[in-house]
Design an enzyme around this catalytic site. Structure first.
Site, PDB file in Angstrom:
ATOM      1  N   THR A 206       0.399 -13.651  12.671  1.00 43.33           N
ATOM      2  CA  THR A 206      -0.964 -12.941  11.199  1.00 43.33           C
ATOM      3  C   THR A 206      -0.819 -14.153  10.108  1.00 43.33           C
ATOM      4  O   THR A 206      -2.793 -14.455  10.343  1.00 43.33           O
ATOM      5  CB  THR A 206      -0.732 -12.014  11.387  1.00 43.33           C
ATOM      6  OG1 THR A 206       0.191 -11.085  12.167  1.00 43.33           O
ATOM      7  CG2 THR A 206      -1.224 -11.273  10.267  1.00 43.33           C
TER       8      THR A 206
ATOM      9  N   ASP B 182      -6.515  -6.382  11.085  1.00 46.32           N
ATOM     10  CA  ASP B 182      -6.049  -7.602   9.957  1.00 46.32           C
ATOM     11  C   ASP B 182      -7.225  -8.092   9.457  1.00 46.32           C
ATOM     12  O   ASP B 182      -7.048  -9.208   9.252  1.00 46.32           O
ATOM     13  CB  ASP B 182      -5.090  -8.547  10.093  1.00 46.32           C
ATOM     14  CG  ASP B 182      -3.258  -7.458  10.719  1.00 46.32           C
ATOM     15  OD1 ASP B 182      -3.665  -6.574  10.331  1.00 46.32           O
ATOM     16  OD2 ASP B 182      -2.954  -7.852  11.195  1.00 46.32           O
TER      17      ASP B 182
ATOM     18  N   ARG C  50      -1.641   2.784   5.862  1.00 50.87           N
ATOM     19  CA  ARG C  50      -0.480   3.597   6.520  1.00 50.87           C
ATOM     20  C   ARG C  50       0.660   2.636   5.746  1.00 50.87           C
ATOM     21  O   ARG C  50       0.481   1.780   5.394  1.00 50.87           O
ATOM     22  CB  ARG C  50      -0.101   3.516   7.752  1.00 50.87           C
ATOM     23  CG  ARG C  50      -0.041   2.609   8.302  1.00 50.87           C
ATOM     24  CD  ARG C  50      -0.570   2.730  10.080  1.00 50.87           C
ATOM     25  NE  ARG C  50      -0.564   0.980  10.921  1.00 50.87           N
ATOM     26  CZ  ARG C  50      -0.589   1.133  11.934  1.00 50.87           C
ATOM     27  NH1 ARG C  50       0.348   1.660  12.562  1.00 50.87           N
ATOM     28  NH2 ARG C  50      -0.684   0.007  12.556  1.00 50.87           N
TER      29      ARG C  50
ATOM     30  N   TRP D  43       2.620  -0.013   4.671  1.00 53.38           N
ATOM     31  CA  TRP D  43       3.273  -1.259   5.478  1.00 53.38           C
ATOM     32  C   TRP D  43       4.645  -1.725   4.622  1.00 53.38           C
ATOM     33  O   TRP D  43       5.572  -2.321   4.991  1.00 53.38           O
ATOM     34  CB  TRP D  43       2.629  -2.538   5.036  1.00 53.38           C
ATOM     35  CG  TRP D  43       2.208  -4.029   5.853  1.00 53.38           C
ATOM     36  CD1 TRP D  43       3.664  -3.881   6.292  1.00 53.38           C
ATOM     37  CD2 TRP D  43       2.421  -5.443   5.560  1.00 53.38           C
ATOM     38  NE1 TRP D  43       3.449  -5.985   7.383  1.00 53.38           N
ATOM     39  CE2 TRP D  43       2.709  -6.022   6.527  1.00 53.38           C
ATOM     40  CE3 TRP D  43       1.747  -6.266   4.843  1.00 53.38           C
ATOM     41  CZ2 TRP D  43       2.666  -7.297   6.528  1.00 53.38           C
ATOM     42  CZ3 TRP D  43       1.194  -6.730   4.364  1.00 53.38           C
ATOM     43  CH2 TRP D  43       1.855  -7.703   5.259  1.00 53.38           C
TER      44      TRP D  43
END
Length: 330
Positions: free
Chosen positions: A108, A160, A239, A241
């Site tokens: 990522t 993302d 949510r 992380w």
């Protein structure tokens, strides 16, 4: 015999050279500039690499002409006090885009189209895009900058999209779109008077505060959440992380496609959901009914909500006022 005071004479000679001067350079796809240029460049990265240094107290301004800039751009920590100004009629006229993905670029954190590592960065009237689509992690911009401001900007991606990673960050009059965890990281970030647009069933935020003492978190205020392409399926505001994830929605319009539960537990990814701080205050729209919210969500009082106003939440020890600073941009 009279003598000139040497220290005063020296000061008179040296002080003018020490005065900071802003540096203005132009970027355009039509430019014929090169690495030896000082004020005209064909790419944004070339300008960042070769524009003159304004020195302490000065600011580097990039005036970016309309065009699609297919490049990966990095603003290193050695380039603080940089401002990018898109000169088009709206942010869609200046687009920085790449199609990098986490699975094909080492993860990522290597997939971003733009990486901002310098403090006091500003951008106005620009689009940041990762055009890879629904293929996994694909970051449009990674921001590790304290006192960063984005005004009249667009952030386009899927999973993302915006890595709001570190420092205090202020986003105003902007547009952010994505499908899954598309605002994520551990910055102290406020999204003010903006549109958060979800393009498939997923999660708007994945904030990653790791301890209860960190002054980080996301605040979405005086904004609007919109949705399309959900095929009747609900989405969630966020949510966790990390265990102390913190997100606040206030004075924001929420659509009917928002899940009545509001928030998701990431299948217990956070060890103890009582540590998570997810809160709402004075939201509007068909999705603002909190009667079925998850039991670990919070409903703020007016006094509690006050601490999440931009000027307070992002104030820090240096009394930074992001609203006043953003007002100085075009």
């Amino acid at each position: 015999m009279k003598f000139a005071a040497p220290c005063l004479a020296l000061a008179a000679c040296v002080l003018p050279a020490l005065r900071a001067q802003d540096v203005h350079v132009h970027v355009s796809p039509a430019s014929r500039g090169n690495t030896s240029s000082t004020d005209d460049f064909p790419t944004i990265q070339m300008a960042m690499d070769h524009a003159p240094d304004p020195g302490p107290g000065g600011r580097l301004y990039l005036h970016i002409a309309p065009g699609t800039y297919k490049e990966r751009v990095w603003v290193s920590r050695r380039r603080p006090h940089t401002t990018w100004l898109g000169t088009g009629s709206d942010p869609s006229q200046v687009v920085i885009t790449a199609a990098r993905t986490g699975p094909t670029n080492g993860g990522t954190f290597f997939s971003e189209s733009v990486e901002i590592s310098a403090d006091d960065f500003q951008a106005d009237n620009i689009t940041f895009e990762n055009s890879a689509g629904n293929v996994g992690q694909a970051v449009a911009i990674a921001v590790s900058s304290d006192r960063a401001i984005f005004k009249h900007c667009r952030f386009l991606g899927d999973q993302d999209t915006l890595f709001a990673d570190f420092g205090r960050q202020y986003y105003v009059d902007s547009y952010i779109s994505g499908g899954v965890d598309f605002i994520f990281g551990n910055a102290a970030a406020v999204f003010d008077k903006s549109e958060i647009h979800i393009i498939r069933p997923g999660y708007l935020t994945a904030q990653s505060r790791t301890t209860p003492t960190q002054a980080t978190g996301y605040v979405i205020t005086h904004s609007r959440v919109t949705a399309e392409g959900l095929d009747g399926k609900p989405f969630h505001l966020g949510r966790p992380w990390r265990a102390y994830s913190r997100v606040v929605f206030m004075y924001t319009e929420l659509p009917e496609t928002l899940s009545p539960q509001g928030w998701h537990d990431w299948n217990s990814n956070a060890a103890d959901l009582t540590k998570v701080f997810y809160a709402e205050f004075a939201n509007t729209g068909a999705g603002a009914n909190t009667s079925q919210r998850v039991p670990w969500a919070h409903q703020l009082t007016a006094t509690q909500a006050k601490q999440f106003e931009p000027q307070i939440f992002l104030k820090g020890t240096d009394n930074w006022n992001p609203v006043a600073e953003a007002a100085k941009l075009p």
